[in-house]
Design a protein around this motif. Structure first.
Motif, short mmCIF file in Angstrom:
data_model
loop_
_atom_site.label_atom_id
_atom_site.label_comp_id
_atom_site.label_asym_id
_atom_site.label_seq_id
_atom_site.Cartn_x
_atom_site.Cartn_y
_atom_site.Cartn_z
N UNK A 49 0.82 -1.21 0.00
CA UNK A 49 0.00 0.00 0.00
C UNK A 49 0.85 1.26 0.00
N UNK A 50 1.89 1.29 0.85
CA UNK A 50 2.77 2.46 0.91
C UNK A 50 3.55 2.59 -0.40
N UNK A 51 4.00 1.46 -0.96
CA UNK A 51 4.73 1.50 -2.24
C UNK A 51 3.89 2.05 -3.37
N UNK A 52 2.64 1.64 -3.45
CA UNK A 52 1.74 2.13 -4.50
C UNK A 52 1.51 3.63 -4.36
N UNK A 53 1.28 4.08 -3.13
CA UNK A 53 1.05 5.52 -2.91
C UNK A 53 2.29 6.34 -3.26
N UNK A 54 3.47 5.84 -2.91
CA UNK A 54 4.70 6.56 -3.23
C UNK A 54 4.90 6.66 -4.74
N UNK A 55 4.58 5.58 -5.47
CA UNK A 55 4.76 5.58 -6.93
C UNK A 55 3.77 6.52 -7.61
N UNK A 56 2.58 6.67 -7.03
CA UNK A 56 1.57 7.54 -7.63
C UNK A 56 1.78 9.01 -7.30
N UNK A 57 2.58 9.26 -6.28
CA UNK A 57 2.79 10.64 -5.85
C UNK A 57 3.54 11.43 -6.92
N UNK A 58 3.06 12.63 -7.18
CA UNK A 58 3.73 13.52 -8.14
C UNK A 58 4.81 14.36 -7.46
N UNK A 59 4.86 14.29 -6.15
CA UNK A 59 5.87 15.04 -5.39
C UNK A 59 7.08 14.13 -5.16
N UNK A 60 8.00 14.15 -6.10
CA UNK A 60 9.14 13.24 -6.07
C UNK A 60 10.01 13.49 -4.84
N UNK A 61 10.22 14.77 -4.50
CA UNK A 61 11.09 15.09 -3.36
C UNK A 61 10.47 14.57 -2.07
N UNK A 62 9.14 14.73 -1.91
CA UNK A 62 8.46 14.22 -0.72
C UNK A 62 8.54 12.70 -0.66
#
Length: 511
Positions: free
Chosen positions: A73-86
């Motif tokens: 779940x955390x991996x999917x959310x990180x991959x979908x995030x457009x905020x690369x730095x965050x």
């Protein structure tokens, strides 16, 4: 739902029993032949084996229910995030926090008195955090894992020329201790989640490799620490004997009862940061529904109880037996038997590593059954068999570990250029997974007992077994990948020959 959980628990217990029986049988045979054990030590071992079976069964069920969905779940959310730095900042924090909580790292820090504990722990944590960020960037930029591994392992061996010789074993061992039974399933699931939203041909291959890179980080960071810190020595403190005075079964039970609270506190310290991060993630993302959260919560309880039972069992029951067996064989007049006995124990002991059970299952699921649990398990067993034999050979001969590690890594990195990328990821992940608590609580005491009995140097001869266990699967699993590639090519040629025959028949009938 309860019925399903009960069925799964029975299945996990059966798998755990099948994994623990071979090593238990080997110790029993040794105890009545070349390495006799005192009744108290044997009672501790048998009690420990029972706790191992129940603990590993509960733990693997709990991981399936909690750690894997959390990480994905955390991996999917990180991959979908457009905020690369965050996203990179979260990866850095995740890697560092999970590593700081790893009990094996605390043990390593205690054994290196030349460096303050906090300095060494923060150095290793920073290495894991930075390389978790590098792993994420590699997946985003679609850089082949083999190129990344060749570059960073080249850097490792380059730095080894500038690192104090006494600090090299600590550096390589730090890469092994960071991949514990909690961090492995979580980081693996994180990688699967990151790769799951991609649809390109390399997405399944990129599901693996995070553990491989997170194992390099501590090696590099501790080497850099050794270069700039310039400690007088990095020798391990001499370990005290692990033998416990056991006269009756009641005193054996008291030994385990006294150890349970200690490991309960250690495991709680490992779990709490992971649970806290997941709680914050859920508050922000609202990804999981109520019934999913209930299942994850139940799984965390299973995982916690299982890991406490497992670690207590192997630490109290297996550690003394390993040390006594090593001493007995070394003093028996047939010290050469250390090599075949070490190889036999290594072949079967990896099956009892809880994180190995998780890895092999994930491999089969991600590959849609094309890479079976059995094939990976056999390749892992072959690798640990070789590394255990080499470790015992080093005790007998005093061979420098770099004469084994350097060619081994050179071969494994060369193979990475020719095998399918998914096998490279699995192989380098397996290196970190295989060097788990069973290595630390049975193989290492076995080596230390033999080394002390033969009058060897613990630092240069006995330690380093973790590094060897982490190295050999890199070769054996990639050789499995090479065999699969040759088999696929042969099958393709056979299919093409059949098609050519059919075309010739069609031409004949048309004529």
């Amino acid at each position: 739902m309860q019925f399903r959980q009960n069925e799964l628990l029975k299945e996990k217990m059966a798998e755990s029993l099948a994994s623990a029986l071979p090593i238990t049988a080997i110790v029993l045979v040794l105890s009545v032949t070349i390495a006799p054990l005192e009744p108290g030590t044997l009672i501790l071992f048998l009690f420990g084996a029972l706790m191992l079976i129940f603990g590993m069964g509960l733990f693997t069920l709990g991981v399936d229910m909690s750690m894997l969905p959390m990480g994905e779940g955390i991996g999917i959310q990180l991959s979908r995030s457009r905020r690369i730095v965050l996203s990179m900042a979260i990866c850095l924090l995740l890697g560092a926090v999970i590593t700081i909580a790893e009990p094996d790292l605390q043990v390593l820090a205690e054994k290196v008195p030349a460096i303050p504990n906090l300095v060494l722990i923060l150095t290793v944590a920073a290495g894991v955090g930075v390389f978790l960020v590098i792993a994420e960037l590699r997946m985003l930029l679609k850089i082949p894992l083999s190129y990344t591994l060749i570059f960073f392992y080249g850097l490792v061996f380059l730095l080894s020329f500038f690192t104090p010789n006494s600090f090299i074993p600590v550096s390589f061992d730090s890469g092994g201790v960071t991949t514990g039974p909690i961090t492995v399933p979580f980081i693996m699931a994180l990688g699967i989640g990151m790769a799951s939203i991609r649809s390109d041909k390399n997405s399944s291959s990129d599901s693996f490799g995070l553990i491989a890179l997170c194992s390099i980080g501590p090696i590099l960071s501790v080497m850099i620490l050794g270069i700039f810190y310039q400690p007088d020595s990095a020798a391990y403190t001499s370990p005290a004997s692990n033998l416990v005075e056991v006269v009756t079964t009641r005193s054996a039970a008291k030994a385990f009862t006294a150890a349970l609270p200690v490991y309960a506190a250690e495991v709680a310290g490992t779990f709490l940061p992971v649970v806290a991060m997941f709680f914050i993630f859920q508050l922000v993302s609202r990804r999981f529904h109520r019934h999913q959260l209930l299942r994850i919560g139940t799984g965390l309880v299973y995982s916690y109880i299982g890991l406490v039972l497992f670690l207590t069992g192997v630490s109290v029951g297996f550690m003394p037996a390993g040390e006594v067996i090593g001493i007995a064989i070394a003093e028996s007049g047939h010290k050469w038997m250390l090599v075949p006995v070490g190889m036999l124990i290594g072949y079967f002991i990896v099956k009892a590593e809880p994180a190995v059970q998780v890895l092999t299952k994930q491999v089969e699921e991600i590959s849609n059954g094309s890479i079976t649990q059995r094939s990976i398990q056999l390749a892992l067993s072959a690798g640990i068999c070789i590394s255990s034999g080499l470790a015992m050979l080093r005790i007998l001969t005093g061979l420098n570990i770099l004469w084994i590690l350097a060619p081994g890594y050179l071969v494994s990195l060369a193979l990475a250029l020719f095998v399918p990328q998914i096998f490279t990821g699995i192989a380098f992940d397996s290196g970190g997974v295989a060097s788990g608590p069973m290595t630390a609580t049975f193989l290492l005491p076995l080596a230390m007992g033999a080394c002390e009995a033969l009058g060897g140097n613990l630092l240069t001869d006995a330690f380093g077994i973790v590094a060897l266990v982490a190295m050999t699967p890199l070769c054996t699993i990639q050789l499995l990948g090479l065999a699969v590639r040759f088999r696929q090519r042969a099958e393709k040629r056979r299919m093409q020959a059949r098609l050519d025959q059919m075309d010739d028949c069609m031409v004949y009938f048309d004529a």
